[in-house]
Structures are given as C-alpha cells and as structure tokens.
Write a protein that holds these residues in place. Sequence first.
Motif, PDB file in Angstrom:
ATOM      1  N   ARG A 366       0.806  -1.219   0.000  1.00 54.67           N
ATOM      2  CA  ARG A 366       0.000   0.000   0.000  1.00 54.67           C
ATOM      3  C   ARG A 366       0.839   1.270   0.000  1.00 54.67           C
ATOM      4  O   ARG A 366       0.296   2.357  -0.141  1.00 54.67           O
ATOM      5  CB  ARG A 366      -0.921   0.017   1.220  1.00 54.67           C
ATOM      6  CG  ARG A 366      -2.006  -1.043   1.193  1.00 54.67           C
ATOM      7  CD  ARG A 366      -2.723  -1.105   2.536  1.00 54.67           C
ATOM      8  NE  ARG A 366      -3.883  -1.969   2.478  1.00 54.67           N
ATOM      9  CZ  ARG A 366      -3.872  -3.268   2.768  1.00 54.67           C
ATOM     10  NH1 ARG A 366      -2.728  -3.843   3.100  1.00 54.67           N
ATOM     11  NH2 ARG A 366      -4.978  -3.985   2.716  1.00 54.67           N
ATOM     12  N   THR A 390      -1.542   4.038   5.143  1.00 57.39           N
ATOM     13  CA  THR A 390      -2.885   4.623   5.112  1.00 57.39           C
ATOM     14  C   THR A 390      -2.954   5.921   5.890  1.00 57.39           C
ATOM     15  O   THR A 390      -3.681   6.842   5.505  1.00 57.39           O
ATOM     16  CB  THR A 390      -3.913   3.610   5.645  1.00 57.39           C
ATOM     17  OG1 THR A 390      -3.952   2.489   4.744  1.00 57.39           O
ATOM     18  CG2 THR A 390      -5.306   4.212   5.739  1.00 57.39           C
ATOM     19  N   ASN A 393      -1.964   8.529   3.561  1.00 57.40           N
ATOM     20  CA  ASN A 393      -2.863   8.781   2.433  1.00 57.40           C
ATOM     21  C   ASN A 393      -4.234   9.317   2.836  1.00 57.40           C
ATOM     22  O   ASN A 393      -5.025   9.680   1.958  1.00 57.40           O
ATOM     23  CB  ASN A 393      -3.061   7.498   1.620  1.00 57.40           C
ATOM     24  CG  ASN A 393      -1.936   7.236   0.645  1.00 57.40           C
ATOM     25  OD1 ASN A 393      -1.132   8.122   0.341  1.00 57.40           O
ATOM     26  ND2 ASN A 393      -1.857   6.014   0.156  1.00 57.40           N
ATOM     27  N   GLN A 394      -4.526   9.363   4.134  1.00 57.16           N
ATOM     28  CA  GLN A 394      -5.880   9.753   4.538  1.00 57.16           C
ATOM     29  C   GLN A 394      -6.288  11.114   3.986  1.00 57.16           C
ATOM     30  O   GLN A 394      -7.384  11.284   3.447  1.00 57.16           O
ATOM     31  CB  GLN A 394      -5.975   9.794   6.066  1.00 57.16           C
ATOM     32  CG  GLN A 394      -6.145   8.447   6.725  1.00 57.16           C
ATOM     33  CD  GLN A 394      -6.246   8.611   8.232  1.00 57.16           C
ATOM     34  OE1 GLN A 394      -7.341   8.671   8.782  1.00 57.16           O
ATOM     35  NE2 GLN A 394      -5.115   8.699   8.901  1.00 57.16           N
ATOM     36  N   HIS A 427      -7.150   3.486  -3.255  1.00 52.19           N
ATOM     37  CA  HIS A 427      -5.921   3.556  -2.461  1.00 52.19           C
ATOM     38  C   HIS A 427      -5.758   2.354  -1.525  1.00 52.19           C
ATOM     39  O   HIS A 427      -4.833   2.338  -0.715  1.00 52.19           O
ATOM     40  CB  HIS A 427      -5.903   4.858  -1.665  1.00 52.19           C
ATOM     41  CG  HIS A 427      -5.996   6.086  -2.530  1.00 52.19           C
ATOM     42  ND1 HIS A 427      -4.920   6.563  -3.242  1.00 52.19           N
ATOM     43  CD2 HIS A 427      -7.026   6.912  -2.817  1.00 52.19           C
ATOM     44  CE1 HIS A 427      -5.288   7.648  -3.922  1.00 52.19           C
ATOM     45  NE2 HIS A 427      -6.556   7.866  -3.689  1.00 52.19           N
ATOM     46  N   PRO A 429      -7.059   1.307   1.297  1.00 50.24           N
ATOM     47  CA  PRO A 429      -6.707   1.689   2.671  1.00 50.24           C
ATOM     48  C   PRO A 429      -6.756   0.511   3.631  1.00 50.24           C
ATOM     49  O   PRO A 429      -7.647  -0.329   3.560  1.00 50.24           O
ATOM     50  CB  PRO A 429      -7.772   2.730   3.025  1.00 50.24           C
ATOM     51  CG  PRO A 429      -8.932   2.400   2.148  1.00 50.24           C
ATOM     52  CD  PRO A 429      -8.331   1.906   0.861  1.00 50.24           C
ATOM     53  N   CYS A 430      -5.775   0.443   4.503  1.00 50.94           N
ATOM     54  CA  CYS A 430      -5.746  -0.555   5.574  1.00 50.94           C
ATOM     55  C   CYS A 430      -5.990   0.181   6.880  1.00 50.94           C
ATOM     56  O   CYS A 430      -5.064   0.721   7.491  1.00 50.94           O
ATOM     57  CB  CYS A 430      -4.411  -1.290   5.603  1.00 50.94           C
ATOM     58  SG  CYS A 430      -4.344  -2.535   6.915  1.00 50.94           S
TER      59      CYS A 430
END
Length: 446
Positions: A366, A390, A393-394, A427, A429-430
């Motif tokens: 990711r 993540t 990237n938020q 994206h 997200p995790c």
Amino acid sequence: MKKTKTLKVDYLARVEGEGALTIHYDADEVKEVQLRIFEPPRFFEGLLRGRDYREAPDITARICGICPVAYQMSSVHAMENALGVSVSEGLKALRRLLYCGEWIESHALHIYMLHAPDFLGYNSAIEMAKDHPHLVQSGLQLKKAGNAILQLLGGREVHPINVRVGGFYRVPTQRQLNRLRDQLLLGRDSAAETVRWSALLPFPEFPRPPSHSYDYVALSHPHEYPMNAGRIVSSNGLDIAPEDFEQYFVEQQVPHSNALHCLLKTSDNEAGKAYLVGPMARFTLNYPQLSADTHNLAADIGFCHFDGNPFHSIVIRSLEMFYAFDEALRLLDSYEPPESASCHSEPSCHPEPLVSQGCAATEAPRGLLYHRYNLDEHGKITEAKIVAPTSQNQKTIENDLRDLLPGKLHLPPEDLQPLCEQAIRNHDPCISCAAHFLKLTLENSK
C-alpha cells in the motif's frame, strides 16, 4: 439559501478495518469531507516499549494480516540500523523474494476481491463470482502463489515467524526454492492476463484541477524497483535518507479519526500538505527500474506512465504484481546460499545491544512504511514510532473526493455513495494498520 445535504456511509465495505465516510455538500460545492476511522487504536507502539529488540519482528508482523512482511521487515531493518548490522547480499535477496510474495498476495487480493466488484457493478466478490467465477478463481490462484513464498521463507502464510534481526532463523535449500518455480511461472502468465484485463475495465473520469496534482512520495533505489531499501524521494524534489523522515513529515491528530494524519512539512511553517504513497507513487517515481518484460507489457496496453486518474490504480497494481512474479523468478534463478557479514554460513547474526536509535523505511504493497526505535543498553525498546501507509494517504483520499464530486452533486445519494466508496478503494486503505496509535491527553478537572 442553498440546502446543504449530507452523504453518510456508516461502514465502508471491502477495506481492511472499520471506517466510515461523511460528506457535506450543496448543489454547487463540497463543503466538508471526513474519512472517519473509528476502529479502536491498538497501541502497538506502546506494546513495544520495554520489549527486547529481538521481539519486535514478531510483534510488528501482527499489525496486519495482509502485509505482515512489510511491518516485520521494517522493524528488522530499523533494528539493524540501530545496532550497526549489515547482512550479506544473499540474505538481502531472500528478503526481497519474501517481499515479492507479499506484493503478489496483497495485490491479488485487492485487484480481484476488493476493487474489481466496483468496476463490474457488484457489491462483493461473492456476488461477482456467480457471473464471473473465473475472475475469483484467478485471484485466489495468484494469492496462493504469493502465499507459497511466504510459507517457505516466512514459516507460515500469515504473520510469518522466520525473520529475525540479522537474517533468518533458517534459510531454504535450492531444492525447496526450485519447487516454487512452476507455480510462479504459471502465476506470471496469469498476472500478465490480469494486466490486459484490468486495462479494459470501465474507468470513471477524474477531472482533477492541475493545481491539485498529487505530490508522490516513495522509496527510490539506483539499481532496483524499491521494496526493502532506498532513499525517500518525492515528485517535488525531496530526496532524504529514512533517518530524516521526521524532519520532513509530521503526524497530526484530527477529531474525526482514530488514526493520525501524516503530512509533508512545508517551508512556510504551515501545518503541512497532503501527499500520496503507494503503487501510483512508486510507478511514477521508479518506472525505469521495472523489468524489461514489465515495460513491454505496459507498452502493450498503452500504460507507460500514470496519467493522474486514481481509478487507473488497479492497472498499476496489476503491473506491479506481474513485476513481483518476474522479480521472484529472477531471484530464484540467481539464488546462492547466503553468508551473513559476520557469521560466515549461518543464516543470521547476533548483534550486541547498545544505546542507539534506528530508522528504516520499506515499501508495503500500500505504500511507504516508516519505523523508528530507541534502544537502551540492554537492548530494550524505550520508544517506538510506526507510520503506516494509510495514515499518510488519509488526507489525499479526502482531497480526492473533493476533486471528484463537483459536477456529480446532482446525482442521488444511491449513485454518489458507490462512486465515493470506489474512489476510497483506489488507495486500498488498511484502516487496521493506520489505527495503531492515538495520542491520549488526560486533564485533571480539579
């Protein structure tokens, strides 16, 4: 007065972890976007304090069930950085092979089980399997090939246990590695088919304003497509060692999320700006380092560069998955039993503890993953810092939604919601990874 509407998604589907989405908008503009991560924080940094440095790889591997290798290897590299350990090229090659396994299984899971249903109009992979069983079967077979690498090198498919500071607990024989070859060759062919299939999916348009283009951040290495090593670079000229990460990036708590937002510091002392990590950033910043066969495949589908539309991320993940198969086969062919720098033919070294600090960054499927550890004279961890992809990237995900929705705000909520969820899943997200830490402040009211 224009009427303000609210779009609420109480539970995001097909993402790892628990999150929600709230958007306030009117007929003309998006007023507010909140990617709300409400999964309880798991305090992994707190759990690591007081533990022996040798325990970190097994603890951090449990942060994520999909990308445990990334967390494990990041902690191992950080500890080796702290203790001055250098491993042999053979051990580095095995670690890169292990990382290839994780990229394969993680990308396959995302492409076929999480993201493909969005493009084909299904609510889940189970629904999709009724009409397209071959797609789900392909995804499972690809993931199985990645898991086979994790099983051999990591000791098991989930939360691997064979990696240690200084090397491995055991290394495979040539015969054991050769058993993977046929499976990886078949997987490579299937991955090529995945690339060609993904390039033909119906992609939503994304009319991003030029001023809102991504600031890509990823590792970069002079001799290889980055996985385990490299400097941190950006599309705007950043070029730093992992040890300098905290000088240029800052984490902030936001009221609507249990996960910290990580932002890129700016020169004018503002709070910071959003940036993008992950396959789109790696592909853009490191395209020349991909293998010749990956370049040829990208050229076949007319995808030699990323055009900025995040809905095309599924194609980039497919190309990265093909590359991971290609790289894994190259590593198998060139394998020689490793010798560590100071332990001759043993599979690991055993460094002496000392007061130190170590940092490392690797490329999880990711995106960029940063670890820092402080050790005391007994090798006990006194401080730990982990910045997940993540959490980085938020803010960019929220910005994507702001850029995507103008021109679509007239649509009914039942049409807006799946489009917003698909944009988030671009994206991968995790949420469980990101919600590992929460800054807690206690105030005495007396």
